[in-house]
Structures are given as structure tokens and as C-alpha cells.
Write a protein that holds these residues in place. Structure first.
Motif, mmCIF file in Angstrom:
data_model
loop_
_atom_site.group_PDB
_atom_site.id
_atom_site.type_symbol
_atom_site.label_atom_id
_atom_site.label_comp_id
_atom_site.label_asym_id
_atom_site.label_seq_id
_atom_site.Cartn_x
_atom_site.Cartn_y
_atom_site.Cartn_z
ATOM 1 N N TYR B 105 0.827 -0.887 0.136
ATOM 2 C CA TYR B 105 0.155 0.215 -0.133
ATOM 3 C C TYR B 105 1.034 1.227 -0.071
ATOM 4 N N PRO B 106 2.036 1.440 0.832
ATOM 5 C CA PRO B 106 2.642 2.463 0.781
ATOM 6 C C PRO B 106 3.051 2.883 -0.717
ATOM 7 N N ARG B 108 1.267 1.919 -3.358
ATOM 8 C CA ARG B 108 0.221 2.265 -4.367
ATOM 9 C C ARG B 108 -1.012 3.068 -3.840
ATOM 10 N N GLY B 109 -0.746 3.683 -2.822
ATOM 11 C CA GLY B 109 -1.677 4.648 -2.056
ATOM 12 C C GLY B 109 -3.339 4.014 -2.066
ATOM 13 N N TRP B 110 -4.058 4.920 -1.975
ATOM 14 C CA TRP B 110 -5.659 4.642 -1.948
ATOM 15 C C TRP B 110 -6.157 3.659 -3.004
ATOM 16 N N PHE B 111 -5.679 3.947 -4.392
ATOM 17 C CA PHE B 111 -6.425 3.702 -5.245
ATOM 18 C C PHE B 111 -5.720 2.543 -6.124
ATOM 19 N N ARG B 112 -4.597 2.774 -6.437
ATOM 20 C CA ARG B 112 -3.794 2.075 -7.511
ATOM 21 C C ARG B 112 -3.888 0.557 -7.441
#
Lengths: 314, 251
Positions: B105-106, B108-112
């Protein structure tokens, strides 16, 4: 089931959907009573709106309520963040203050004006079919429209911020370190919950809203191994409870909200007892088997069902 | 790795207070890249707070933290954190593989969406930590040691350059502890830096290269053998020098 019954069932079910999508996050974050706090904290908003405008329109009341609902959750969050008190204490400190302010407002300024709180903000689901509004050519029950709006809001929020919500609920420090804006998500979660609560209070009553936020989620946690499953199960429990509760209320001619609320608790108790792995029955069996294995290796399987009796007689 | 000579972590004059009460005062130490470093010290020495200050989880009242030569904000993706097991919610509905995937997640963030790169990083982390058989198990079905492996796998999946671990060996059986130590040493050999809070003084010298002895402030920092001197330990634990062989001072 006639049309009125169907409208009540649909209203309760859609309400359960909106609450069932948000409730799991509040329960997992140990903030489930936030919804109850909002229910009380909105009072001064309704009173202030009445005093300012002299109108008892429910749109204005809802706007006033929303303002104070948001104020309440942001104050709780700010207090919690000071690390001087826990979430429970922050909730308990915030909403009585706001509620008291509302009570003083009613008794001091609005007592002569017959500000009927029951009908203004704390609605009753039984009347859902009769409170219609015209949408173009058709008359549509307003409460159902409100709960549908709540579903859209809750669903949109959960879908858009799924990853952030999941990480926040599981490991808030990781959410911060990973740059997922844990604090922002936390505030958004509280604000969306407050808005959802406020727009449906007027339609279905505060107690049912609080029940649907907390009980189905707590029950779903007993069976779900994944967060998405927990959300689906909690929505499903809400629908089942709405159906069973509504039918029972008709059959026994009693309060619909009361019956639905009681059914959700019934679902919780049933799962607490019977849930695979986490249910009480499962644990007792596991414990009995373990005691049987370690205590007396010579015992046969038939004895294992009643370990207490056998050890007492031995 | 162009940063061979850089410091992985540099704390200068860090001060942290909880409710007006200072927990850390004038904390300054450096951790070079590629070492296995331990923060040791008595209960209430501020060990976990020092980690949290490093990770930006508590506000500094004074001082400065530099990570891999720059700020944490610029380096979030390169820092991984393994929290103390006691503080993780155990009844959360999540499977082991979902925890490991969080390590991406760090990046790719919230969406990718997670892509092939992410799958490869997750698969490698799963293999190195040996949790292949546990992937679909819910977290509350795992033992303390298995759970610690899962969280370490999350950190590995992140492919971070600095791994920060809070008490990684509590609630873990001896065999798992040894496997984890070997794995951390391997990571250091590959160029990563590991910083762990560790409470067991008996094993610090054999498992770590570098140590920071903390008791509200830094009493000693550097090579393990230079830090864990009888005199320094006596000061940290408030004992008379003749009672402070590491074995006795451990608890």
C-alpha cells in the motif's frame, strides 16, 4: 404483506444497509457509541435552527442537526487525540454537554412553541409509508428516499476509501507511516457516519439507527474472516432482522422498531453461541476435548461430552 | 546502492513529552546503513517512544530526525514498521495474505491496483518468512510466532531500506526467534538496516551489531561491545557495578 408493510421493510432494510457498511469500522475502531452520541448531540442544532428561523421545517432541522452532529464527532476526535483520555471518555464528555445545551435551549426559549422533538428529529418507522413527497408525478415515501440517500453516501465512501479504511481499522499506525492519511480517513469516517445518522434519524428513529450501526457489525465479527465478508454479513443480518422484526410486530401488534432491534440482538446471541470457531459452543467442545486429552488418556470418546461429571465420579 | 556511506538514521537532540512530562530528552544517535541495531534499556526508558519518534508517530517537542539522509516524509516508502504484537488487534477479520499485501500500500496509495511487481514482492516475502501454508488463515487462528512472521512478511513485501521493529521476539518461540534473527541478518547483508527494540540483554551481543542504550536519554551508542559495558549498564539500570553482568540485569 401489503404495500405499507413493504415500504416499512424496504426503509428498514436500506437503513440497515447504510449502517451495516459503516458500523463494522466503528465497532472495530472501538467507537461504536459514536452513533449514540450523535443522536443526542444534534438537539441544540435543531433548537438553534428553530430559534433562528422560527420554522419547524424538517429540512432546516436536519441541517442544524447535521452541523452539531459534525461538531460532536470532530470534538470527540480532537479530545481523543490529546491522549489525555480514551475514546469512551471523550464520547462521554462531549455529547452530554451538547445535549444539555439543547435541553436548556428547549426549556428556556422554545418551550411555548411546541417543538415536538419526536416528530422533528427522532422519527418513527411506523409512519414511513404516510410521509410522502412528490417526485415529479409520483408520491414517494420520504423516509425511504432518505435511507436510499444514506446507502449511496455510505457505499460511495466505503468503495472509494476501502484501502485506507481497512488499514486504519486494522493498524492505524501503519496507515500513518504508509502515507495513507490515517487521520483524514478517521475524520471522514466519523463525518460520513454523522451525516448518515442525521439524515435518517428523522425517518426511522434514533434507537433503530444506533442498533443498526452496532449490533449487526458485532454479530458479523463473530463469523467473518475477512473485512469484506464482515460488511456483507452485517448488511445481511440487518435485512433478516428487518424482515423478521416487521413480521413479528404485525403478528403481535407491537412496536416495529422495538421488534427489529430485538431481532438483531437475537441474531447476535445466536451467533455468539453457534458461530464456528469463535462461538461459545465451539469453545466448550474444544475445551472439553483438550481436557479429555490431557486429563485422562484412558477415557473413551463417549465420556468427553461431559468432562465435569466423569471427573467428579472418578 | 549509492548511499553506502550514508547514515540510515540520525536523531539529533530529540525531545518528546506526553502531557507535559518529558519522556525523551536530548536523544542523539546515528545508525549506519547495513547494520542490525538494537535499542535497549530498562522499562520506561522510552524505547518504544524513540521508535515512534523515528517514524513520526509522536510529535517532537524539539530536535530532528533524518532518515536515509533526508526527512521521513520524503522517505515513507523506504521505511517499514513491525508493531509490538501485544498492541495489534487479534480479533480483526483479516487473513495472513491480506496483511502481507498491505506492505504494498505505501507504494500504491488509496486507489492504484496491485500489479505484477507487487505480486512478486508479496510472493518473495511469503517465501522468505516461510508462511506459505498460512496464507488463507484468519489472523486470530495463528500463534504468536506465526503472527510475527506474517507482520515481518508485510515489512519485507514493502521492500524497505529501513526496518523498524518493536519487541519483535516477545510472544515468539525460540525456534521462530532464531529464524527471524537469521532473516534479519540476511536483510542487513543485502544492504538494509534493521532497528529493533529488544528487552533481553542476554541476547543483544550475540544477535545485534549495533546498540543504543536508552534511559530517558542516550547513555551509550555504537558497536554492541562498546555499548554494553558494565559501567553503562549500571547507570541505565541503576544497579551497583558488581551486579550488572548482562545475564542478571536482563529482567
Amino acid at each position: 404483506m401489503n404495500t405499507d408493510d413493504a415500504i416499512i421493510l424496504l426503509t428498514a432494510g436500506t437503513l440497515a444497509t447504510a449502517c451495516g457498511l459503516l458500523g463494522p469500522f466503528l465497532v472495530l475502531r472501538r467507537q461504536s457509541l459514536t452513533s449514540d452520541a450523535i443522536g443526542h448531540a444534534v438537539l441544540p442544532g435543531v433548537v438553534a435552527m428553530y430559534l433562528l428561523t422560527g420554522s419547524r421545517s424538517s429540512l432546516l432541522a436536519t441541517l442544524g442537526a447535521a452541523a452539531f452532529g459534525l461538531l460532536c464527532v470532530l470534538a470527540i476526535d480532537a479530545l481523543r487525540r490529546t491522549r489525555l483520555l480514551g475514546t469512551d471518555a471523550a464520547i462521554a464528555l462531549t455529547f452530554p454537554a451538547l445535549f444539555s445545551l439543547g435541553v436548556l435551549g428547549v426549556s428556556g426559549f422554545a418551550s411555548g412553541a411546541h417543538l415536538d422533538l419526536d416528530s422533528t428529529i427522532y422519527g418513527e418507522i411506523t409512519f414511513a409509508p404516510f410521509r410522502t413527497m412528490s417526485l415529479g408525478a409520483v408520491e414517494f415515501p420520504r423516509p425511504l428516499l432518505m435511507t436510499l440517500l444514506a446507502v449511496l453516501l455510505a457505499l460511495g465512501f466505503v468503495l472509494l476509501s476501502w484501502r485506507g479504511l481497512q488499514t486504519l481499522a486494522f493498524d492505524p499506525e501503519f496507515a500513518d507511516i504508509a502515507g495513507l492519511r490515517g487521520r483524514l480517513i478517521q475524520r471522514l469516517l466519523l463525518m460520513v457516519s454523522a451525516i448518515v445518522a442525521v439524515i435518517v434519524f428523522d425517518s426511522v428513529g434514533a434507537i433503530l439507527v444506533v442498533t443498526f450501526f452496532v449490533v449487526p457489525a458485532a454479530a458479523a465479527q463473530l463469523v467473518a474472516n475477512r473485512l469484506d465478508t464482515m460488511l456483507l454479513v452485517s448488511v445481511a443480518i440487518g435485512w433478516v432482522s428487518s424482515f423478521v422484526g416487521q413480521r413479528a410486530a404485525v403478528a403481535y401488534d407491537s412496536s416495529i422498531a422495538g421488534m427489529i432491534g430485538l431481532t438483531t440482538v437475537g441474531c447476535f446471541l445466536l451467533l455468539r453461541l453457534l458461530a464456528p470457531r469463535r462461538g461459545l459452543l465451539w469453545r466448550w467442545l474444544r475445551l472439553a476435548r483438550r481436557r479429555d486429552n490431557t486429563g485422562a488418556p484412558a477415557r473413551t470418546g463417549a465420556d468427553s461430552a461431559q468432562p465435569k461429571n466423569t471427573s467428579a465420579s472418578a | 546502492m549509492s548511499e553506502q556511506h550514508q547514515l540510515a538514521l540520525q536523531l539529533s537532540n530529540v525531545e518528546v513529552s506526553y502531557g507535559g512530562r518529558p519522556v525523551l530528552r536530548e536523544v542523539s544517535f546515528d545508525i549506519p546503513t547495513g547494520v542490525l541495531a538494537a535499542i535497549v534499556g530498562p522499562n520506561g526508558a522510552g524505547k518504544s517512544t524513540a521508535l515512534k519518534a523515528t517514524l513520526g508517530l509522536v510529535p517532537l517537542t524539539n530536535g530532528d530526525v533524518r532518515i536515509l539522509g533526508t526527512t521521513l516524509r520524503a522517505n515513507r516508502r523506504r521505511v517499514a514498521y513491525v508493531p509490538q504484537q501485544d498492541l495489534v488487534t487479534k480479533d480483526f477479520p483479516i487473513t495472513a495474505i491480506q496483511v502481507v499485501e498491505m506492505g504494498r500500500y505505501p507504494h500504491r496509495g488509496w486507489f492504484r491496483r496491485l500489479g505484477a511487481d507487487d505480486d512478486a514482492a508479496v510472493a518473495e516475502a511469503v517465501e522468505r518468512t516461510g508462511i506459505g501454508a498460512l496464507l488463507d488463515e484468519p489472523l486470530d487462528e495463528l500463534s504468536g510466532g506465526q503472527r510475527q512472521r506474517v507482520f515481518l512478511a508485510r515489512a519485507l513485501a514493502q521492500r524497505a531500506d529501513l526496518l523498524v521493529l518493536d519487541e519483535p521476539f516477545t510472544a515468539v518461540d525460540t525456534r521462530t526467534e532464531e529464524a527471524l534473527v537469521d532473516l534479519l541478518a540476511e536483510l542487513c547483508a543485502d544492504g538494509a538496516t534493521v532497528l529493533a527494540v529488544h528487552h533481553d540483554l542476554r541476547t543483544v551481543a550475540e544477535r545485534f551489531d549495533h546498540a543504543v542504550l536508552l534511559a530517558g536519554t542516550v547513555l551509550a551508542a555504537g558497536e554492541v561491545s562498546d555499548v554494553l559495558t558494565t559501567e553503562a549498564l549500571a547507570r541505565a539500570y541503576g544497579l551497583a557495578p558488581r551486579h550488572t553482568e548482562p545475564a542478571r540485569a536482563a529482567r
